[in-house]
Design an enzyme around this catalytic site. Structure first.
Site, PDB file in Angstrom:
ATOM      1  N   LYS A   1      31.855  41.137  49.068  1.00  0.00           N
ATOM      2  CA  LYS A   1      32.337  41.108  50.457  1.00  0.00           C
ATOM      3  C   LYS A   1      33.829  40.749  50.479  1.00  0.00           C
ATOM      4  O   LYS A   1      34.633  41.403  51.147  1.00  0.00           O
ATOM      5  CB  LYS A   1      31.516  40.106  51.283  1.00  0.00           C
ATOM      6  CG  LYS A   1      30.084  40.608  51.547  1.00  0.00           C
ATOM      7  CD  LYS A   1      29.147  39.547  52.111  1.00  0.00           C
ATOM      8  CE  LYS A   1      27.718  40.091  52.209  1.00  0.00           C
ATOM      9  NZ  LYS A   1      26.724  39.115  52.673  1.00  0.00           N
TER      10      LYS A   1
ATOM     11  N   GLN B   1      26.631  32.675  53.715  1.00  0.00           N
ATOM     12  CA  GLN B   1      25.659  33.416  52.916  1.00  0.00           C
ATOM     13  C   GLN B   1      24.319  32.673  52.888  1.00  0.00           C
ATOM     14  O   GLN B   1      24.264  31.459  52.678  1.00  0.00           O
ATOM     15  CB  GLN B   1      26.196  33.615  51.486  1.00  0.00           C
ATOM     16  CG  GLN B   1      25.371  34.542  50.622  1.00  0.00           C
ATOM     17  CD  GLN B   1      25.383  36.005  51.089  1.00  0.00           C
ATOM     18  OE1 GLN B   1      26.314  36.445  51.765  1.00  0.00           O
ATOM     19  NE2 GLN B   1      24.357  36.752  50.747  1.00  0.00           N
TER      20      GLN B   1
ATOM     21  N   ASP C   1      27.838  38.227  61.281  1.00  0.00           N
ATOM     22  CA  ASP C   1      26.537  38.535  60.673  1.00  0.00           C
ATOM     23  C   ASP C   1      25.449  38.716  61.740  1.00  0.00           C
ATOM     24  O   ASP C   1      24.348  39.170  61.431  1.00  0.00           O
ATOM     25  CB  ASP C   1      26.112  37.372  59.765  1.00  0.00           C
ATOM     26  CG  ASP C   1      26.011  37.787  58.309  1.00  0.00           C
ATOM     27  OD1 ASP C   1      25.980  38.994  58.035  1.00  0.00           O
ATOM     28  OD2 ASP C   1      25.960  36.882  57.458  1.00  0.00           O
TER      29      ASP C   1
END
Ligand code: GUN
Length: 312
Positions: free
Chosen positions: A65, A109, A132
């Site tokens: 990412k 994450q 996200d």
């Protein structure tokens, strides 16, 4: 072009849905628009990644990412934190990122270590930086029917992997409206949000899980199958209705002595055999994986454009 390539062998009927090519075209567009935002407004889209602990898969995902943010010439900050960090210290880092004007998107994450309450952490991300789409309010708005077109009520961001799955289905030319869709797996990250997205596009959706009875028969009804269970080659070719569109979200490592690394990645679907039955199918690697990152880049750009009041 990204969409779909027919395979040359007579025994192979499935069209391969090329996620890498589609992701590349999305990233190229994001890079161009990010440069425009920089030139016109002096705003460089910025993404902060937060990685807690030593999960090897998470480390790999976060590294790719960050690498992609840099390739698109956007701004990247990475926090790599010890597995035993306290929840309070983690929340303070997120609050600092929330207040940092150079950061438009914050990605924590998952999974987080067991002593940290995931929902508390995700809820600490400012909604407008939740690239996200995992903030409980964004999740709730995604779940609600008939709000997606109403901008103030819609989720500000749709989770990246599910958004990527829908883009791949569209790229394959498969009609979603009225289709029977079977989603295998009910995770917060993929299964549930992808089911909501398919439902909002007027598919008839069944969500399957470890308690589902006669899974092969349920899968056999589906025009669209999304496999997101995390079990290598779990979905068998003879479960699949001939001509169905198959989206394989699995990323499973298996030993492979022919590779220098001694391992390779395979999906949740028995691709070798399923490609003889499906109408269209995503490969692993090169299917859903690259799309997750492309959608994250798109969401980060969107966050920066909103911060510059350029879009609603
Ligand atoms: N863990 C597995 N997939 C994802 C993802 O898309 N986002 C985050 N934050 N964590 C993940």
């Amino acid at each position: 072009m990204f969409s779909v390539t027919s395979m040359a062998n007579d025994f192979m009927t499935a069209k391969l849905i090329d996620g890498k090519a589609l992701a590349d075209s999305i990233k190229a567009r994001v890079k161009e628009q990010a440069a425009q935002l920089q030139n016109s407004r002096g705003i460089t889209p910025g993404l902060a990644t937060v990685l807690v602990g030593e999960n090897p898969a998470s480390k790999t995902y976060v590294a790719s990412k960050q690498k992609t943010v840099q390739e698109l010439e956007m701004y990247s900050v990475g926090h790599t934190l010890p597995a035993d960090i306290s929840q309070n210290d983690l929340l303070n880092i997120i609050r600092d990122l929330g207040a940092d004007a150079k950061i438009h998107g914050i990605l924590v994450q998952l999974p987080l270590p067991a002593h940290i309450d995931q929902e508390t952490v995700l809820a600490a991300i400012p909604l407008e930086k939740d690239v996200d789409g995992f903030h409980p309010i964004n999740v709730g708005r995604l779940a609600m029917l008939k709000t997606l077109s109403v901008i103030n009520r819609a989720p500000l961001f749709v989770p990246c992997t599910p958004a990527g799955c829908l883009a791949l289905i569209d790229a394959s030319g498969t009609k979603i409206e009225g289709a029977r869709a079977v989603v295998i797996g009910r995770s917060n990250i993929v299964g549930l949000p992808v089911a909501f997205l398919l439902l909002h596009r007027n598919a008839t959706v069944t969500i399957c899980h470890s308690h589902t009875q006669n899974l092969p028969a349920v899968v056999g009804q589906a025009d669209i199958v999304v496999a997101a269970i995390g079990k290598p080659r779990f979905v068998q070719a003879d479960w699949i209705k001939p001509g169905a569109t198959v989206i394989d979200v699995g990323i499973n490592e298996i030993p492979d002595a022919t590779k220098k690394s001694g391992k390779r990645l395979i999906g949740d679907v028995d691709f070798e055999n399923a490609q003889n039955v499906a109408g269209a199918i995503t490969p692993v690697p090169g299917g859903v994986g690259p799309m997750t990152i492309a959608m994250l880049m798109q969401n980060t750009l969107t966050a920066a454009q909103r911060a510059g009041d350029l879009i609603a």
